[in-house]
Design a protein around this motif. Sequence first.
Motif, PDB file in Angstrom:
ATOM      1  N   SER A  67      32.647  -0.508  22.275  1.00  0.00           N
ATOM      2  CA  SER A  67      31.623  -1.039  23.185  1.00  0.00           C
ATOM      3  C   SER A  67      30.281  -0.375  22.930  1.00  0.00           C
ATOM      4  O   SER A  67      29.230  -1.011  23.063  1.00  0.00           O
ATOM      5  N   GLN A  68      30.305   0.898  22.535  1.00  0.00           N
ATOM      6  CA  GLN A  68      29.057   1.603  22.240  1.00  0.00           C
ATOM      7  C   GLN A  68      28.351   0.982  21.037  1.00  0.00           C
ATOM      8  O   GLN A  68      27.125   0.860  21.030  1.00  0.00           O
ATOM      9  N   GLU A  69      29.117   0.594  20.034  1.00  0.00           N
ATOM     10  CA  GLU A  69      28.522  -0.054  18.868  1.00  0.00           C
ATOM     11  C   GLU A  69      27.912  -1.399  19.251  1.00  0.00           C
ATOM     12  O   GLU A  69      26.802  -1.730  18.831  1.00  0.00           O
ATOM     13  N   LEU A  70      28.630  -2.157  20.044  1.00  0.00           N
ATOM     14  CA  LEU A  70      28.114  -3.461  20.471  1.00  0.00           C
ATOM     15  C   LEU A  70      26.863  -3.295  21.318  1.00  0.00           C
ATOM     16  O   LEU A  70      25.907  -4.070  21.187  1.00  0.00           O
ATOM     17  N   ALA A  71      26.846  -2.279  22.173  1.00  0.00           N
ATOM     18  CA  ALA A  71      25.660  -2.016  22.992  1.00  0.00           C
ATOM     19  C   ALA A  71      24.475  -1.642  22.105  1.00  0.00           C
ATOM     20  O   ALA A  71      23.355  -2.120  22.315  1.00  0.00           O
ATOM     21  N   ALA A  72      24.728  -0.811  21.104  1.00  0.00           N
ATOM     22  CA  ALA A  72      23.656  -0.403  20.195  1.00  0.00           C
ATOM     23  C   ALA A  72      23.093  -1.606  19.447  1.00  0.00           C
ATOM     24  O   ALA A  72      21.879  -1.730  19.274  1.00  0.00           O
ATOM     25  N   ILE A  73      23.968  -2.497  19.024  1.00  0.00           N
ATOM     26  CA  ILE A  73      23.514  -3.709  18.329  1.00  0.00           C
ATOM     27  C   ILE A  73      22.706  -4.587  19.281  1.00  0.00           C
ATOM     28  O   ILE A  73      21.634  -5.077  18.934  1.00  0.00           O
ATOM     29  N   TYR A  74      23.205  -4.777  20.493  1.00  0.00           N
ATOM     30  CA  TYR A  74      22.483  -5.614  21.457  1.00  0.00           C
ATOM     31  C   TYR A  74      21.092  -5.038  21.741  1.00  0.00           C
ATOM     32  O   TYR A  74      20.111  -5.784  21.837  1.00  0.00           O
ATOM     33  N   VAL A  75      20.996  -3.720  21.875  1.00  0.00           N
ATOM     34  CA  VAL A  75      19.710  -3.083  22.166  1.00  0.00           C
ATOM     35  C   VAL A  75      18.679  -3.406  21.083  1.00  0.00           C
ATOM     36  O   VAL A  75      17.490  -3.539  21.372  1.00  0.00           O
ATOM     37  N   LEU A  76      19.141  -3.593  19.862  1.00  0.00           N
ATOM     38  CA  LEU A  76      18.211  -3.986  18.799  1.00  0.00           C
ATOM     39  C   LEU A  76      17.525  -5.311  19.130  1.00  0.00           C
ATOM     40  O   LEU A  76      16.351  -5.502  18.805  1.00  0.00           O
ATOM     41  N   SER A  77      18.236  -6.211  19.786  1.00  0.00           N
ATOM     42  CA  SER A  77      17.640  -7.498  20.152  1.00  0.00           C
ATOM     43  C   SER A  77      16.563  -7.341  21.225  1.00  0.00           C
ATOM     44  O   SER A  77      15.682  -8.192  21.358  1.00  0.00           O
ATOM     45  N   GLU A  78      16.631  -6.254  21.973  1.00  0.00           N
ATOM     46  CA  GLU A  78      15.617  -5.980  22.993  1.00  0.00           C
ATOM     47  C   GLU A  78      14.418  -5.223  22.405  1.00  0.00           C
ATOM     48  O   GLU A  78      13.277  -5.481  22.784  1.00  0.00           O
ATOM     49  N   VAL A  79      14.704  -4.304  21.499  1.00  0.00           N
ATOM     50  CA  VAL A  79      13.685  -3.402  20.972  1.00  0.00           C
ATOM     51  C   VAL A  79      12.895  -4.008  19.818  1.00  0.00           C
ATOM     52  O   VAL A  79      11.670  -3.872  19.751  1.00  0.00           O
ATOM     53  N   CYS A  80      13.582  -4.654  18.904  1.00  0.00           N
ATOM     54  CA  CYS A  80      12.965  -5.059  17.638  1.00  0.00           C
ATOM     55  C   CYS A  80      11.915  -6.168  17.705  1.00  0.00           C
ATOM     56  O   CYS A  80      10.949  -6.110  16.940  1.00  0.00           O
ATOM     57  N   PRO A  81      12.071  -7.169  18.543  1.00  0.00           N
ATOM     58  CA  PRO A  81      11.076  -8.252  18.498  1.00  0.00           C
ATOM     59  C   PRO A  81       9.622  -7.794  18.603  1.00  0.00           C
ATOM     60  O   PRO A  81       8.744  -8.352  17.957  1.00  0.00           O
ATOM     61  N   LYS A  82       9.361  -6.741  19.353  1.00  0.00           N
ATOM     62  CA  LYS A  82       7.980  -6.259  19.466  1.00  0.00           C
ATOM     63  C   LYS A  82       7.580  -5.340  18.305  1.00  0.00           C
ATOM     64  O   LYS A  82       6.407  -5.011  18.156  1.00  0.00           O
ATOM     65  N   LEU A  83       8.561  -4.936  17.480  1.00  0.00           N
ATOM     66  CA  LEU A  83       8.288  -3.980  16.407  1.00  0.00           C
ATOM     67  C   LEU A  83       8.263  -4.592  15.006  1.00  0.00           C
ATOM     68  O   LEU A  83       7.907  -3.909  14.049  1.00  0.00           O
ATOM     69  N   VAL A  84       8.664  -5.854  14.878  1.00  0.00           N
ATOM     70  CA  VAL A  84       8.687  -6.491  13.558  1.00  0.00           C
ATOM     71  C   VAL A  84       7.713  -7.663  13.535  1.00  0.00           C
ATOM     72  O   VAL A  84       7.452  -8.285  14.550  1.00  0.00           O
ATOM     73  N   SER A  85       7.204  -7.944  12.346  1.00  0.00           N
ATOM     74  CA  SER A  85       6.244  -9.043  12.227  1.00  0.00           C
ATOM     75  C   SER A  85       6.928 -10.359  11.875  1.00  0.00           C
ATOM     76  O   SER A  85       6.446 -11.416  12.251  1.00  0.00           O
ATOM     77  N   ASP A  86       8.043 -10.307  11.168  1.00  0.00           N
ATOM     78  CA  ASP A  86       8.732 -11.529  10.754  1.00  0.00           C
ATOM     79  C   ASP A  86       9.940 -11.775  11.662  1.00  0.00           C
ATOM     80  O   ASP A  86      11.049 -11.324  11.385  1.00  0.00           O
ATOM     81  N   GLN A  87       9.707 -12.483  12.746  1.00  0.00           N
ATOM     82  CA  GLN A  87      10.752 -12.731  13.741  1.00  0.00           C
ATOM     83  C   GLN A  87      11.939 -13.502  13.165  1.00  0.00           C
ATOM     84  O   GLN A  87      13.088 -13.218  13.485  1.00  0.00           O
ATOM     85  N   ALA A  88      11.654 -14.473  12.309  1.00  0.00           N
ATOM     86  CA  ALA A  88      12.726 -15.289  11.740  1.00  0.00           C
ATOM     87  C   ALA A  88      13.669 -14.438  10.889  1.00  0.00           C
ATOM     88  O   ALA A  88      14.892 -14.557  10.988  1.00  0.00           O
ATOM     89  N   LYS A  89      13.097 -13.558  10.058  1.00  0.00           N
ATOM     90  CA  LYS A  89      13.921 -12.674   9.217  1.00  0.00           C
ATOM     91  C   LYS A  89      14.714 -11.705  10.080  1.00  0.00           C
ATOM     92  O   LYS A  89      15.874 -11.415   9.799  1.00  0.00           O
ATOM     93  N   PHE A  90      14.076 -11.184  11.132  1.00  0.00           N
ATOM     94  CA  PHE A  90      14.785 -10.287  12.041  1.00  0.00           C
ATOM     95  C   PHE A  90      15.983 -11.008  12.661  1.00  0.00           C
ATOM     96  O   PHE A  90      17.094 -10.476  12.688  1.00  0.00           O
ATOM     97  N   GLU A  91      15.757 -12.203  13.150  1.00  0.00           N
ATOM     98  CA  GLU A  91      16.832 -12.954  13.795  1.00  0.00           C
ATOM     99  C   GLU A  91      17.970 -13.246  12.819  1.00  0.00           C
ATOM    100  O   GLU A  91      19.145 -13.199  13.189  1.00  0.00           O
ATOM    101  N   GLN A  92      17.640 -13.512  11.572  1.00  0.00           N
ATOM    102  CA  GLN A  92      18.677 -13.744  10.553  1.00  0.00           C
ATOM    103  C   GLN A  92      19.474 -12.467  10.294  1.00  0.00           C
ATOM    104  O   GLN A  92      20.702 -12.496  10.211  1.00  0.00           O
ATOM    105  N   GLY A  93      18.772 -11.340  10.145  1.00  0.00           N
ATOM    106  CA  GLY A  93      19.444 -10.057   9.917  1.00  0.00           C
ATOM    107  C   GLY A  93      20.293  -9.651  11.101  1.00  0.00           C
ATOM    108  O   GLY A  93      21.416  -9.165  10.945  1.00  0.00           O
ATOM    109  N   TYR A  94      19.763  -9.871  12.297  1.00  0.00           N
ATOM    110  CA  TYR A  94      20.496  -9.550  13.524  1.00  0.00           C
ATOM    111  C   TYR A  94      21.754 -10.415  13.631  1.00  0.00           C
ATOM    112  O   TYR A  94      22.835  -9.920  13.957  1.00  0.00           O
ATOM    113  N   ALA A  95      21.621 -11.684  13.340  1.00  0.00           N
ATOM    114  CA  ALA A  95      22.771 -12.593  13.387  1.00  0.00           C
ATOM    115  C   ALA A  95      23.832 -12.193  12.365  1.00  0.00           C
ATOM    116  O   ALA A  95      25.037 -12.240  12.649  1.00  0.00           O
ATOM    117  N   LYS A  96      23.389 -11.771  11.187  1.00  0.00           N
ATOM    118  CA  LYS A  96      24.326 -11.342  10.146  1.00  0.00           C
ATOM    119  C   LYS A  96      25.077 -10.078  10.587  1.00  0.00           C
ATOM    120  O   LYS A  96      26.293  -9.989  10.415  1.00  0.00           O
TER     121      LYS A  96
END
Length: 126
Positions: free
Chosen positions: A41-70
């Motif tokens: 559950s800790q790993e899943l929480a850490a992964i989910y937190v990336l979806s909260e943190v990263c959108p404001k920190l990356v410029s290419d949202q589409a690439k982020f979403e693809q990497g996150y989905a992968k």
Amino acid sequence: MKNIFVKTLSALSLSAFAFTAGSTFAADEKIEVTPTPKVTSQELAAIYVLSEVCPKLVSDQAKFEQGYAKLAKEYLPNEKAPVAALEKLSKQKSFAKILKEAQADAEKAGDAKNKEICKELTAYAN
């Protein structure tokens, strides 16, 4: 590449753990048994937190979403929609404490370290 994320998340105190898979051999029959690593559950929480943190920190949202989905698919291979499954999990009361810990860890890590992980995840889309 998956292990890089796990190591990075662990290093940033996001409570992610590296997987280890050992092999056991039956004495007479020489049958190899390899246990399947269990996602925590800790790993899943850490992964989910990336979806909260990263959108404001990356410029290419589409690439982020693809990497996150992968990454989500690698941790939840039996889910048809792993990103949606993580979103649903994040709303469960039983997951709230673990999620809050992961969010606090990400906050402690700071934007510079989080941005580094987010950039790696954006590159992971390829």
